[in-house]
Design an enzyme around this catalytic site. Sequence first.
Site, PDB file in Angstrom:
ATOM      1  N   LYS A 148       0.838  -1.204   0.000  1.00  0.00           N
ATOM      2  CA  LYS A 148       0.000   0.000   0.000  1.00  0.00           C
ATOM      3  C   LYS A 148       0.873   1.255   0.000  1.00  0.00           C
ATOM      4  O   LYS A 148       0.632   2.194  -0.749  1.00  0.00           O
ATOM      5  CB  LYS A 148      -0.944   0.005   1.209  1.00  0.00           C
ATOM      6  CG  LYS A 148      -2.013  -1.080   1.134  1.00  0.00           C
ATOM      7  CD  LYS A 148      -2.972  -1.056   2.295  1.00  0.00           C
ATOM      8  CE  LYS A 148      -2.321  -1.310   3.630  1.00  0.00           C
ATOM      9  NZ  LYS A 148      -1.521  -2.565   3.706  1.00  0.00           N
ATOM     10  N   CYS A 157     -12.316   1.162  16.635  1.00  0.00           N
ATOM     11  CA  CYS A 157     -10.983   0.621  16.385  1.00  0.00           C
ATOM     12  C   CYS A 157     -10.156   0.516  17.670  1.00  0.00           C
ATOM     13  O   CYS A 157      -9.879  -0.573  18.154  1.00  0.00           O
ATOM     14  CB  CYS A 157     -10.336   1.555  15.372  1.00  0.00           C
ATOM     15  SG  CYS A 157      -8.677   1.173  14.889  1.00  0.00           S
ATOM     16  N   MET A 158      -9.773   1.656  18.237  1.00  0.00           N
ATOM     17  CA  MET A 158      -8.835   1.659  19.355  1.00  0.00           C
ATOM     18  C   MET A 158      -9.490   1.914  20.706  1.00  0.00           C
ATOM     19  O   MET A 158      -8.807   1.983  21.728  1.00  0.00           O
ATOM     20  CB  MET A 158      -7.746   2.713  19.135  1.00  0.00           C
ATOM     21  CG  MET A 158      -6.940   2.527  17.865  1.00  0.00           C
ATOM     22  SD  MET A 158      -6.343   0.842  17.550  1.00  0.00           S
ATOM     23  CE  MET A 158      -5.349   0.558  18.990  1.00  0.00           C
ATOM     24  N   MET A 169      -7.613  -5.884  16.306  1.00  0.00           N
ATOM     25  CA  MET A 169      -9.075  -5.854  16.317  1.00  0.00           C
ATOM     26  C   MET A 169      -9.731  -7.140  16.804  1.00  0.00           C
ATOM     27  O   MET A 169     -10.861  -7.117  17.264  1.00  0.00           O
ATOM     28  CB  MET A 169      -9.601  -5.479  14.927  1.00  0.00           C
ATOM     29  CG  MET A 169      -9.235  -4.060  14.533  1.00  0.00           C
ATOM     30  SD  MET A 169      -9.741  -2.857  15.764  1.00  0.00           S
ATOM     31  CE  MET A 169      -8.168  -2.162  16.220  1.00  0.00           C
ATOM     32  N   GLY A 182      -4.368   0.890  14.634  1.00  0.00           N
ATOM     33  CA  GLY A 182      -4.862   0.678  13.288  1.00  0.00           C
ATOM     34  C   GLY A 182      -4.521   1.804  12.345  1.00  0.00           C
ATOM     35  O   GLY A 182      -3.743   1.647  11.404  1.00  0.00           O
ATOM     36  N   GLN A 183      -5.090   2.966  12.596  1.00  0.00           N
ATOM     37  CA  GLN A 183      -4.947   4.064  11.643  1.00  0.00           C
ATOM     38  C   GLN A 183      -3.686   4.881  11.913  1.00  0.00           C
ATOM     39  O   GLN A 183      -3.145   4.897  13.021  1.00  0.00           O
ATOM     40  CB  GLN A 183      -6.164   4.980  11.727  1.00  0.00           C
ATOM     41  CG  GLN A 183      -7.446   4.277  11.337  1.00  0.00           C
ATOM     42  CD  GLN A 183      -8.636   5.181  11.526  1.00  0.00           C
ATOM     43  OE1 GLN A 183      -8.988   5.929  10.635  1.00  0.00           O
ATOM     44  NE2 GLN A 183      -9.266   5.119  12.685  1.00  0.00           N
TER      45      GLN A 183
END
Length: 759
Positions: free
Chosen positions: A88, A177-178, A344, A381-382
């Site tokens: 990516k 997510c977090m 997750m 995650g992000q």
Amino acid sequence: MPDTASTDDNRREFLKVIGGLGLAGGLATGTWAGLEWLIPAGTADDWYKSVCRYCGTGCGVRIGLRDGQVSDVRGDEDAHNKGILCVKGSTLPHLMRAEGRLLRPRIRKQDRFVDASWDEAMSLVAERFQAAIKDHGPDSVAFYGSGQLFIEESYVANKLFKAGLRTNNVDGNPRLCMASAAAGYTQVFGKDEPCGTFADLEHATCFFLFGANPAECHPPIFERIRQRQKTHPPTEVIVVDPRHTRTAEVATLHLPVKPGTDLLLLNAMAQVMCQDGLIDNAFLQEHVRLTDGDKTIDLPAFQTLLKDYAPEKVADRLGIAPTTIRDVAYRFARSKATLSMWTMGANQRTQGTAINAMLMALHLITGHVCRPGATPLSLTGQSNACGGVRDTGSLAHALPGGRLVANPKHRAEMEKLWGVPAGTLSDKVGLDAIQQFRAMEAGTLKAVLVMCTNPAQSLPAAHRYRAAMEKTFLVVADAFADTETGKLADVLLPAALWVEKEGVYGQTDRHYQLIEKLLEPKGESRSDLAILVDLADRLGHGKLITARTPTAVWDEWREISSHSTYNFKGMTRQRLRDNHGLQWPCPDETHPGTQRRYVGGDDPFVPKGKKIYFYGHPDGKAVVAFRKYVESPEAPTTEYPLILTTGRVLEQWHTGTMTERVAELARASGPGRFEMNEQDAVPLSIATGDRIEVTSRYGQIAGVVKVTRSPRQGVLFAPFYDAKFLINLVVADHFDPVSKEPEFKVTAVKVRKLEGGRA
Ligand SMILES: Nc1nc2c(c(=O)[nH]1)N[C@H]1C(S)=C(S)[C@@H](COP(=O)(O)OP(=O)(O)OC[C@H]3O[C@@H](n4cnc5c(=O)[nH]c(N)nc54)[C@H](O)[C@@H]3O)O[C@H]1N2
Ligand SMILES: Nc1nc2c(c(=O)[nH]1)N[C@H]1C(S)=C(S)[C@@H](COP(=O)(O)OP(=O)(O)OC[C@H]3O[C@@H](n4cnc5c(=O)[nH]c(N)nc54)[C@H](O)[C@@H]3O)O[C@H]1N2
Ligand code: SF4
Ligand SMILES: [Mo]
């Protein structure tokens, strides 16, 4: 400033792209001849230091520019990812040239969108927000943000809504997510964010990977684990995942637990550790307070609470043999340095907070914490969930720097720091993600700004929440046109992408890194910061939002941070330019940053003379609480005998709005499809390529299936990147009562083979 360091480097040095397109398994670095086309030779005139825009690994990159375009992106050898990127990151040049950008504002007129000027669009937005506040009060508006906005952007949105509009309805996708990790860290250590660092990867002798698939989701981290295995055998890699993932392929022990049951595993491990004397008594005495979830207890009482979790008592429900449970407890406790990483599979659960806290507890009772290689390190995650959202407190219950809306002292501190009159900040906890969409459904949320996230595809129970969005005045700022959420918008605002703007990202291990602006925004698009500043002016809060450039906002937030232990005052813009990121706490300009938090000599907040001090709690101790296992509301039944779990694939980012536009990535992943265990498929005469219909209590979806051995028997897997295969239409609508994070990982379903041939 161009950075010429890498211009002359040997090209092969940069072929460190992890995860071949469509190739099975993560391969070692340097074997990427087939990927050379990704990295065109000599196409750049100048090189610039930057950071990948996608995930919380936060890979340092070098960006090559030619003719005003990003012509090349390579891993930065000097950054923590040591030059390694995944596919990516290495295809970012293709993203920056992708078709389908939203180039000018659009307003919905009846059933279609018409182009509008910025002034028209923003006047309408301001008018509708003002009308809602006037008629229904400040809690009738909301901000739904993202862990992919820059720190400066989330900080300003949070300040504008909480201190300007006087509503705490500020939340975002990190709630999906977090949130469970943030709640877990806060309960255990009294402060959010991990204590360890990526550098611990080179010291661990046992990796405990729990509900995480770094081979596809954090490839450079996975590569470092593999290097460690190679250079320091026998490094243990224990993987807890209902699927035999690419990560599980390198495991020394894989535990394919039944989805939703693995608090049983953690409790059983704790039971074995206590029973068999695998705990570190001295560490426990000095640094840990045991509780029953309510009051302080001693070790025998803790052990008594765990007696129902002896391996023999949990094995059937968990789907793992008692001997294996014992084995994993021993390997975890007995290793020299155990490093847990989870994502997750742990967080997106109705017991996500309890799982996080118990995982940290295993480290605390065995003393695997605050030493090189020994730490509970939640993988983020992000790209900016940590710095942007958790640290700035851009969540409905939070205020900056670890403060809480519910705490009057914290509100008073922030009112002073923001220079607003006492009593300005609302004492009412705002609406978290799911509650925001429920309030749209109920009609009480009248106007919402959605920025840098695509909830119409990423929320669970999508039928329900997509319908809810139609009931509010929805403003969507996105870089791309035609996202699922954009289609429901009343106003669409075109946002600048990645290096078309400037800002700071804060990643997994308290690591802050600067992204500088290298390109002009496409079309009429603007940075999210510019959009927020404009909105502040139009809503009459220009005097509150005085810092208006990324640097000015950064300096304001840096100063404010110095009034908390989330202190990064020493990270000047210049230092961030000169360094490959710095880790907070970093209180002054001479401070090198903190690798290991709570460790004397490293963390500036540890009192002199103490080796380890968990200053987040008044007694300086971390809290280990007993956590009772509660079965998921989506446990299998006779009507819904299978569990659907959802997640990611290497080549695609979330809802696919970006990676689906990069032809090479889209081709490699193919369209979204189910994965089914052969033992479930064969009795139903289902084979790879067949179409199946999957039904839950929330919806139904048809799709193509691949029959494999990857998900354990009884488990179906589907990714969520493909808008044409919108799996969240069937995903259940439950959340953790503490973190408010939805349980994306467990939905009871039934499956039917569709006739009509194979795809
Ligand atoms: N390629 C790619 N990388 C990404 C992203 C992306 O979209 N694409 N997104 C980023 C973001 S925001 C995030 S949050 C991370 C997510 O990173 P991960 O959490 O690693 O990814 P997921 O695929 O969501 O889920 C991880 C694993 O949880 C397992 N699991 C399901 N149910 C259970 C359970 O009950 N118990 C246990 N122990 N495991 C279970 C699944 O089988 C899956 O393999 O990835 C980041 N990196
Ligand atoms: N079934 C299922 N659902 C899930 C999950 C799961 O595991 N299973 N995981 C959840 C998790 S962990 C996460 S993090 C979420 C992610 O869910 P989302 O945040 O909804 O997904 P993204 O595709 O990352 O959305 C980001 C959007 O921002 C746009 N964008 C990109 N850059 C910019 C920018 O600079 N400014 C603006 N304004 N827009 C920009 C992109 O085009 C895209 O539309 O999904 C959640 N949903
Ligand atoms: S691992 Fe994450 S940060 Fe690194 S290149 Fe891949 S997507 Fe980008
Ligand atoms: Mo995420």
